[in-house]
Design a protein around this motif. Sequence first.
Motif, mmCIF file in Angstrom:
data_model
loop_
_atom_site.group_PDB
_atom_site.id
_atom_site.type_symbol
_atom_site.label_atom_id
_atom_site.label_comp_id
_atom_site.label_asym_id
_atom_site.label_seq_id
_atom_site.Cartn_x
_atom_site.Cartn_y
_atom_site.Cartn_z
ATOM 1 N N LEU A 41 0.277 -1.089 0.459
ATOM 2 C CA LEU A 41 -0.088 -0.509 0.078
ATOM 3 C C LEU A 41 0.626 1.236 0.165
ATOM 4 C CD1 LEU A 41 -2.645 -1.206 2.764
ATOM 5 C CD2 LEU A 41 -3.082 -0.307 0.306
ATOM 6 N N ASN A 42 2.093 1.088 0.445
ATOM 7 C CA ASN A 42 2.963 2.533 0.578
ATOM 8 C C ASN A 42 4.290 1.824 0.293
ATOM 9 O OD1 ASN A 42 1.289 3.983 1.908
ATOM 10 N ND2 ASN A 42 1.493 2.220 3.635
ATOM 11 N N HIS A 43 5.181 2.844 -0.624
ATOM 12 C CA HIS A 43 6.061 3.078 -1.871
ATOM 13 C C HIS A 43 7.100 3.389 -0.418
ATOM 14 C CE1 HIS A 43 9.229 3.140 -4.184
ATOM 15 N NE2 HIS A 43 9.024 4.727 -4.406
ATOM 16 N N ILE A 44 8.305 3.137 -0.490
ATOM 17 C CA ILE A 44 9.763 3.395 -0.149
ATOM 18 C C ILE A 44 11.108 3.044 -0.624
ATOM 19 C CG2 ILE A 44 9.667 1.573 1.299
ATOM 20 C CD1 ILE A 44 11.415 3.756 3.599
ATOM 21 N N TRP A 45 11.304 3.882 -1.155
ATOM 22 C CA TRP A 45 13.045 3.343 -2.232
ATOM 23 C C TRP A 45 13.053 2.550 -1.619
ATOM 24 C CZ3 TRP A 45 17.941 6.347 -2.631
ATOM 25 C CH2 TRP A 45 18.121 6.278 -3.586
ATOM 26 N N LYS A 46 13.899 1.463 -2.482
ATOM 27 C CA LYS A 46 14.470 0.323 -1.582
ATOM 28 C C LYS A 46 16.258 0.305 -1.503
ATOM 29 C CE LYS A 46 15.631 -4.599 -3.404
ATOM 30 N NZ LYS A 46 15.164 -5.209 -3.992
ATOM 31 N N PRO A 47 16.928 1.543 -1.435
ATOM 32 C CA PRO A 47 18.262 1.949 -1.757
ATOM 33 C C PRO A 47 18.165 2.401 0.322
ATOM 34 C CG PRO A 47 18.008 2.923 -3.099
ATOM 35 C CD PRO A 47 16.389 2.250 -3.556
ATOM 36 N N THR A 48 17.291 2.960 0.808
ATOM 37 C CA THR A 48 16.179 3.119 2.390
ATOM 38 C C THR A 48 16.479 1.674 3.250
ATOM 39 O OG1 THR A 48 14.531 3.766 1.896
ATOM 40 C CG2 THR A 48 16.393 5.635 1.810
ATOM 41 N N LEU A 49 16.380 0.860 2.753
ATOM 42 C CA LEU A 49 15.613 -0.222 3.508
ATOM 43 C C LEU A 49 16.771 -0.311 4.703
ATOM 44 C CD1 LEU A 49 13.925 -2.575 1.077
ATOM 45 C CD2 LEU A 49 12.835 -0.969 2.373
ATOM 46 N N HIS A 50 17.856 -0.664 4.276
ATOM 47 C CA HIS A 50 18.764 -0.590 5.344
ATOM 48 C C HIS A 50 18.372 0.634 6.240
ATOM 49 C CE1 HIS A 50 20.841 2.030 3.356
ATOM 50 N NE2 HIS A 50 21.064 3.067 4.519
ATOM 51 N N VAL A 389 34.840 9.565 -3.898
ATOM 52 C CA VAL A 389 34.946 10.258 -3.075
ATOM 53 C C VAL A 389 33.880 10.470 -2.097
ATOM 54 C CG1 VAL A 389 33.299 11.857 -4.763
ATOM 55 C CG2 VAL A 389 31.367 10.222 -3.764
ATOM 56 N N ASP A 390 33.908 10.116 -0.789
ATOM 57 C CA ASP A 390 34.161 10.056 0.775
ATOM 58 C C ASP A 390 33.474 10.873 1.543
ATOM 59 O OD1 ASP A 390 36.197 11.062 1.099
ATOM 60 O OD2 ASP A 390 37.336 9.835 1.901
ATOM 61 N N GLY A 391 33.126 10.277 3.079
ATOM 62 C CA GLY A 391 32.307 11.498 3.976
ATOM 63 C C GLY A 391 31.328 11.808 3.774
ATOM 64 N N ILE A 392 31.210 13.079 4.067
ATOM 65 C CA ILE A 392 30.168 14.377 4.008
ATOM 66 C C ILE A 392 29.561 13.981 3.134
ATOM 67 C CG2 ILE A 392 30.855 15.715 5.035
ATOM 68 C CD1 ILE A 392 27.541 14.871 6.558
ATOM 69 N N PHE A 393 30.519 14.669 2.119
ATOM 70 C CA PHE A 393 30.103 14.796 1.187
ATOM 71 C C PHE A 393 29.614 13.397 -0.055
ATOM 72 C CE2 PHE A 393 31.364 15.110 -3.897
ATOM 73 C CZ PHE A 393 30.864 15.952 -4.098
ATOM 74 N N ALA A 394 29.439 12.580 0.260
ATOM 75 C CA ALA A 394 29.956 11.340 -0.590
ATOM 76 C C ALA A 394 27.761 11.016 -0.012
ATOM 77 C CB ALA A 394 30.250 10.122 -0.300
ATOM 78 N N ARG A 395 27.526 11.609 1.721
ATOM 79 C CA ARG A 395 26.511 10.849 2.036
ATOM 80 C C ARG A 395 24.979 12.161 1.401
ATOM 81 N NH1 ARG A 395 22.239 8.073 3.919
ATOM 82 N NH2 ARG A 395 21.371 9.073 5.035
ATOM 83 N N TYR A 398 24.620 10.812 -1.375
ATOM 84 C CA TYR A 398 22.842 9.426 -1.981
ATOM 85 C C TYR A 398 22.214 10.330 -1.788
ATOM 86 C CZ TYR A 398 22.168 4.927 -0.010
ATOM 87 O OH TYR A 398 21.244 4.032 0.207
ATOM 88 N N ILE A 399 22.073 10.661 -0.108
ATOM 89 C CA ILE A 399 21.299 11.595 -0.135
ATOM 90 C C ILE A 399 20.120 12.286 -1.543
ATOM 91 C CG2 ILE A 399 19.283 13.268 0.572
ATOM 92 C CD1 ILE A 399 21.510 13.219 3.304
ATOM 93 N N SER A 400 20.605 12.711 -2.530
ATOM 94 C CA SER A 400 20.903 13.236 -3.812
ATOM 95 C C SER A 400 19.747 12.689 -4.619
ATOM 96 C CB SER A 400 21.869 14.471 -4.168
ATOM 97 O OG SER A 400 22.144 13.127 -5.250
ATOM 98 N N LEU A 401 20.300 11.372 -4.603
ATOM 99 C CA LEU A 401 19.666 10.025 -5.154
ATOM 100 C C LEU A 401 18.175 9.695 -5.146
ATOM 101 C CD1 LEU A 401 22.431 7.634 -5.836
ATOM 102 C CD2 LEU A 401 22.338 9.356 -7.493
ATOM 103 N N HIS A 402 17.872 9.762 -3.790
ATOM 104 C CA HIS A 402 16.468 9.692 -3.104
ATOM 105 C C HIS A 402 15.899 11.405 -3.202
ATOM 106 C CE1 HIS A 402 14.408 8.301 0.592
ATOM 107 N NE2 HIS A 402 13.692 7.663 -0.551
ATOM 108 N N LEU A 403 16.416 11.800 -3.496
ATOM 109 C CA LEU A 403 15.738 13.085 -4.067
ATOM 110 C C LEU A 403 15.686 13.367 -5.223
ATOM 111 C CD1 LEU A 403 16.957 15.920 -1.293
ATOM 112 C CD2 LEU A 403 14.973 15.258 -1.539
#
Length: 435
Positions: A41-50, A389-395, A398-403
Motif C-alpha cells: 500500500l505504501n512505497h519506499i525507495w528500496k536503497p533506504t531499507l537498511h 568521493v567519501d565523507g559527508i560529501f558522499a553522504r 547519496y541523499i540527492s539520489l533519493h530526492l
Amino acid sequence: MKQTSNETIVIAGGGAGGLELACKLGRKFGRQQVILVEKNLNHIWKPTLHEVAAGTLDINQEGLSYSMLAYENNFTFIYGVFSRIDLSKKEIVVSAPEGEEGIYPERRVQFSRLCIAVGSASNYYSTPGAAEYTLSLNTSGDAERFRTKMMDQMIRAEYEKSAGSPGTVNVVIIGGGATGVELAAELREAGGIYANYGFVHLVPDVDVKITVLEGAPRILAPLSERVSDGAARILAKKNIEVVTNCRVNQIEKDHLLDKEGNRHDFNICVWAAGIKAPNFLSSLGLPVNKIGQLEVTDRLNVKGYDHLYAIGDCASCIQPDGKTVPPRAQSAHQQAEYMYRVITHRIAGGKKTVNHPYFYRDYGSLISLGTQTGVGSLMGALTGGMLFVDGIFARWLYISLHLMHHKVILGLGRTMALAIARALVKRSTALVKLH
C-alpha cells in the motif's frame, strides 16, 4: 497536454522503476490508460531499507501511499499480487496479498502492453537453513521485521546486563555487498542513538557485535578497490568485524558453519548475499535465465513478445559487451525512462518507435555508511573518468539520489516541501523509531 488512445498500459510492480514509469505515463495518458498493480500500500525507495531496518528511518513517516501517488499522477492503482498471465486474452491475474485472501477477490486486468517490474527475492544458493533462519531486506516488511527483532534482542540484553549477566547481541550479516555493508554501518550508528533512550546498562559499541561475512576477497567486490578499501576502513573504525573469503556452508537456528568449519554464533542473521527473480515468473511460460529473470531484448521486450516488457531486477538485459545490466536503482531509473519513450512513441505513432536500443550507463556507485559519511565513485562526462568521493560529501550525494527519485514521482515543488518537512520533524522527534 494528455494524449489519448485505445491502449491500456499495465505496469506490474511499483518499485523504483515501475512507479516512475507509471507516474510519467499517467501524466501523459491518464488513469483510464495507465494501471499500476502493486502488492504493497505504501512505497519506499528500496536503497533506504537498511535505514528502516536500523530504525533511523520511520516507514510510517517516509512511506508514500500508492493511492495518493496514483491520484497525483493520474494513473489507476490496483492493490494486489500479479500472479498469472493469460497471453491469449492479454490479461493478468491479480491475487489478494498474503494474509488478505478473504478481503480482496482475485481479479483479471486486461492490457494492450504489459511492463513487468516485480523486483527480486533472495537467492540462497541452496544453502541449508538459509531460508528458515535468516532475514532479508527485499521489502519494507522485511526491514520492519528486522527492526522489531533487533529491538527485542537489545531489550533482552539490557535486562540481562542489569541483572549482572553478560548480555550481548550478535548480528551476523552474510554478504558484503552494498546492502550488507550499509546495514552494518547503520546498525552501529543506530545502536549509539538507542543508548540515549533508556538503555542504561547496554554499551552498543561493545555489547552489540556486528560481523559481515563475504565470500570474495574484499567487500563491495563489484566496485573499485579504492571504494572497497575506504568502506573497510570505516567499518573497522565502527568496530564492525569483516571476514572475507568466507563461504557459508550451513545455517542453524543460532549459528552457522562456514566452508572451513568455523562456527559463527548469532542472535540475528541477515542474508544479503545475492538475488534472483521471484519464483512465480518461471511459471508464466515466458523465457527466463538460470536465476528466474525474464530474458529481454536490447529494446527491453520480453524475448518473443512485442507487447511485453520487463525492467529492473526481474529482467536480464545483456549489453553489447556481454555483461548483464546490474540490479541497481540507477538501472531501474534508466530503464523506466527508456520505456517511457518507447511506449509513448509507439502509442503516438503506431509502428514508430525509439530508434536506438537501451544501453546502461554507469554513473558510479555511492555507499551510505551512516548518517554522516559514505564512500563511492562518480563516473561520466562530469568527472572525465572516475572520481572517488567519501565523507559527508558522499553522504549528501547519496541523499540527492533519493530526492531525484522523489522528484520524478512527486515533482520538484512537493519534493522540496517534503524534504523541509522531514528535516523539521526530525528536530522534534526521536532520532530512531522506538516502537
